[in-house]
Design a protein around this motif. Structure first.
Motif, PDB file in Angstrom:
ATOM      1  N   ALA A   1      28.391  -4.975  -3.431  1.00 21.92           N
ATOM      2  CA  ALA A   1      28.766  -6.126  -4.249  1.00 21.92           C
ATOM      3  C   ALA A   1      27.893  -6.205  -5.500  1.00 21.92           C
ATOM      4  O   ALA A   1      28.378  -6.492  -6.603  1.00 21.92           O
ATOM      5  CB  ALA A   1      28.643  -7.409  -3.440  1.00 21.92           C
ATOM      6  N   ARG A   2      26.624  -5.902  -5.331  1.00 20.36           N
ATOM      7  CA  ARG A   2      25.708  -5.903  -6.482  1.00 20.36           C
ATOM      8  C   ARG A   2      25.998  -4.726  -7.406  1.00 20.36           C
ATOM      9  O   ARG A   2      25.990  -4.860  -8.627  1.00 20.36           O
ATOM     10  CB  ARG A   2      24.264  -5.838  -5.988  1.00 20.36           C
ATOM     11  CG  ARG A   2      23.796  -7.085  -5.262  1.00 20.36           C
ATOM     12  CD  ARG A   2      22.463  -6.847  -4.590  1.00 20.36           C
ATOM     13  NE  ARG A   2      21.965  -8.041  -3.923  1.00 20.36           N
ATOM     14  CZ  ARG A   2      21.056  -8.027  -2.963  1.00 20.36           C
ATOM     15  NH1 ARG A   2      20.534  -6.855  -2.563  1.00 20.36           N
ATOM     16  NH2 ARG A   2      20.651  -9.145  -2.405  1.00 20.36           N
TER      17      ARG A   2
ATOM     18  N   ARG B   1      33.068 -15.260 -12.665  1.00 14.12           N
ATOM     19  CA  ARG B   1      32.768 -14.846 -11.296  1.00 14.12           C
ATOM     20  C   ARG B   1      31.396 -14.191 -11.169  1.00 14.12           C
ATOM     21  O   ARG B   1      30.735 -14.333 -10.131  1.00 14.12           O
ATOM     22  CB  ARG B   1      33.841 -13.870 -10.810  1.00 14.12           C
ATOM     23  CG  ARG B   1      33.749 -13.505  -9.345  1.00 14.12           C
ATOM     24  CD  ARG B   1      34.977 -12.760  -8.877  1.00 14.12           C
ATOM     25  NE  ARG B   1      35.094 -11.459  -9.499  1.00 14.12           N
ATOM     26  CZ  ARG B   1      34.601 -10.332  -8.985  1.00 14.12           C
ATOM     27  NH1 ARG B   1      33.935 -10.363  -7.839  1.00 14.12           N
ATOM     28  NH2 ARG B   1      34.751  -9.189  -9.598  1.00 14.12           N
ATOM     29  N   LEU B   2      30.958 -13.494 -12.215  1.00 10.10           N
ATOM     30  CA  LEU B   2      29.766 -12.653 -12.091  1.00 10.10           C
ATOM     31  C   LEU B   2      28.554 -13.139 -12.880  1.00 10.10           C
ATOM     32  O   LEU B   2      27.463 -12.612 -12.687  1.00 10.10           O
ATOM     33  CB  LEU B   2      30.096 -11.218 -12.533  1.00 10.10           C
ATOM     34  CG  LEU B   2      31.181 -10.497 -11.740  1.00 10.10           C
ATOM     35  CD1 LEU B   2      31.502  -9.157 -12.382  1.00 10.10           C
ATOM     36  CD2 LEU B   2      30.756 -10.313 -10.291  1.00 10.10           C
TER      37      LEU B   2
ATOM     38  N   GLU C   1      27.463  -3.552   2.393  1.00  5.02           N
ATOM     39  CA  GLU C   1      28.441  -4.360   1.663  1.00  5.02           C
ATOM     40  C   GLU C   1      27.763  -5.217   0.608  1.00  5.02           C
ATOM     41  O   GLU C   1      28.301  -5.411  -0.484  1.00  5.02           O
ATOM     42  CB  GLU C   1      29.235  -5.236   2.635  1.00  5.02           C
ATOM     43  CG  GLU C   1      30.271  -4.483   3.433  1.00  5.02           C
ATOM     44  CD  GLU C   1      31.300  -3.799   2.546  1.00  5.02           C
ATOM     45  OE1 GLU C   1      31.751  -4.413   1.565  1.00  5.02           O
ATOM     46  OE2 GLU C   1      31.660  -2.636   2.827  1.00  5.02           O
ATOM     47  N   LEU C   2      26.582  -5.745   0.917  1.00 10.51           N
ATOM     48  CA  LEU C   2      25.845  -6.550  -0.053  1.00 10.51           C
ATOM     49  C   LEU C   2      25.405  -5.704  -1.232  1.00 10.51           C
ATOM     50  O   LEU C   2      25.528  -6.117  -2.393  1.00 10.51           O
ATOM     51  CB  LEU C   2      24.630  -7.200   0.614  1.00 10.51           C
ATOM     52  CG  LEU C   2      23.769  -8.107  -0.285  1.00 10.51           C
ATOM     53  CD1 LEU C   2      24.608  -9.244  -0.856  1.00 10.51           C
ATOM     54  CD2 LEU C   2      22.568  -8.652   0.501  1.00 10.51           C
TER      55      LEU C   2
ATOM     56  N   ARG D   1      28.801  -3.132  -7.877  1.00 11.46           N
ATOM     57  CA  ARG D   1      30.067  -3.260  -8.605  1.00 11.46           C
ATOM     58  C   ARG D   1      29.938  -4.107  -9.863  1.00 11.46           C
ATOM     59  O   ARG D   1      30.812  -4.079 -10.720  1.00 11.46           O
ATOM     60  CB  ARG D   1      31.141  -3.826  -7.680  1.00 11.46           C
ATOM     61  CG  ARG D   1      31.603  -2.825  -6.626  1.00 11.46           C
ATOM     62  CD  ARG D   1      32.735  -3.363  -5.783  1.00 11.46           C
ATOM     63  NE  ARG D   1      33.003  -2.469  -4.657  1.00 11.46           N
ATOM     64  CZ  ARG D   1      32.996  -2.853  -3.392  1.00 11.46           C
ATOM     65  NH1 ARG D   1      32.754  -4.119  -3.074  1.00 11.46           N
ATOM     66  NH2 ARG D   1      33.256  -1.980  -2.430  1.00 11.46           N
ATOM     67  N   ARG D   2      28.859  -4.853  -9.970  1.00  9.63           N
ATOM     68  CA  ARG D   2      28.624  -5.619 -11.199  1.00  9.63           C
ATOM     69  C   ARG D   2      28.351  -4.698 -12.383  1.00  9.63           C
ATOM     70  O   ARG D   2      28.434  -5.116 -13.535  1.00  9.63           O
ATOM     71  CB  ARG D   2      27.458  -6.589 -11.003  1.00  9.63           C
ATOM     72  CG  ARG D   2      27.739  -7.647  -9.949  1.00  9.63           C
ATOM     73  CD  ARG D   2      26.685  -8.714  -9.927  1.00  9.63           C
ATOM     74  NE  ARG D   2      26.999  -9.743  -8.944  1.00  9.63           N
ATOM     75  CZ  ARG D   2      26.505 -10.970  -8.959  1.00  9.63           C
ATOM     76  NH1 ARG D   2      25.650 -11.315  -9.911  1.00  9.63           N
ATOM     77  NH2 ARG D   2      26.835 -11.837  -8.031  1.00  9.63           N
TER      78      ARG D   2
END
Length: 251
Positions: free
Chosen positions: A80-81, A111-112, A76-77, A83-84
């Protein structure tokens, strides 16, 4: 580059229901810097494939490798990275009704990134100018036309200058003139950033004016992958029927 290998996905309708196979051993490689169009009849798996690329949905089998990283094996981590790297525009635009146009477009940056508010506002103004909505910062989504909402969605999807951008029916519900403007805008944005773009659209007449390559899906299977010109010249009956709007023969 996006490399999809033998990806399958199915859903079950209720406990003990028969599986509905929405993706069937799909394999395709999308080159870096390519504008790739996914076409095919409704419920053929196009949007599901798009979501698996971004790690929003996990396939049952197969792998999806984005810039050397296996999305299907990521934590999941890691996701998250990863998807940037993506900008995304979905069918309903997904604008926040309670935010102004400017704040909607600024949302991914806030957000990013660690940009200052002054830098954020400068980037927002630049993006709104690119989509011909200069001065719309304080407008609310409810007061926009369908085409204007799409352009706000494009501005938000591309504001982080992500190397990969996914569009799901970017011109749905628009008239032909506005639709062509949206596709031209997407092509201009793609050329300016050299992003890898994957676009699902039912508007073939306009989609095929901007794509580099095309993939066609039917019943969860990828039955064609090639250049836009190869798609137009294909003798595969289902591709020929769909691309040229012929009425004979089942898809």
């Amino acid at each position: 580059m996006i490399a999809i290998s033998d990806v399958s996905k199915s859903f079950r309708s209720g406990k003990g229901g028969r599986p509905n196979h929405v993706l069937r051993s799909v394999s395709v490689t999308i080159p870096r810097g390519c504008l790739y169009g996914l076409i095919g009849p409704g419920a053929s798996g196009k949007s599901i494939l798009l979501k698996t690329m971004a790690g929003l949905m996990k396939p049952d089998l197969g792998s999806i490798v984005v810039d050397g990283q296996d999305v299907t094996a990521a934590t999941e981590l890691d996701l998250a990275r990863l998807r940037r790297k993506f900008g995304m525009l979905f069918q309903n635009n997904a604008l926040f009704d309670y935010l102004t146009v400017g704040d909607n477009v600024a949302f991914p940056l806030r957000r990013l990134t660690k940009l200052t508010e002054r830098e954020v506002q400068a980037r927002v103004n630049e993006q709104l100018d690119c989509v011909a909505l200069s001065g719309f910062n304080m407008r609310m989504p409810a007061g926009l036309s369908g085409g204007q909402k799409k352009r706000v969605g494009v501005a938000r999807a591309t504001i982080t200058r992500a190397p990969i951008v996914l569009y799901d029916e970017p011109a749905a519900g628009l008239d032909p003139v506005t639709s062509q403007k949206i596709f031209d805008l997407l092509r201009t944005e793609q050329r300016a950033t050299n992003a890898t773009v994957v676009m699902v659209s039912s508007d073939l007449d306009r989609l095929l004016t901007v794509t580099d390559r095309v993939g066609m899906m039917v019943g969860g299977e990828l039955i064609f992958d090639g250049t836009t010109e190869q798609a137009k010249a294909s003798h595969e009956p289902r591709v020929r029927q769909f691309v040229h709007g012929l009425t004979e023969g089942p898809l």
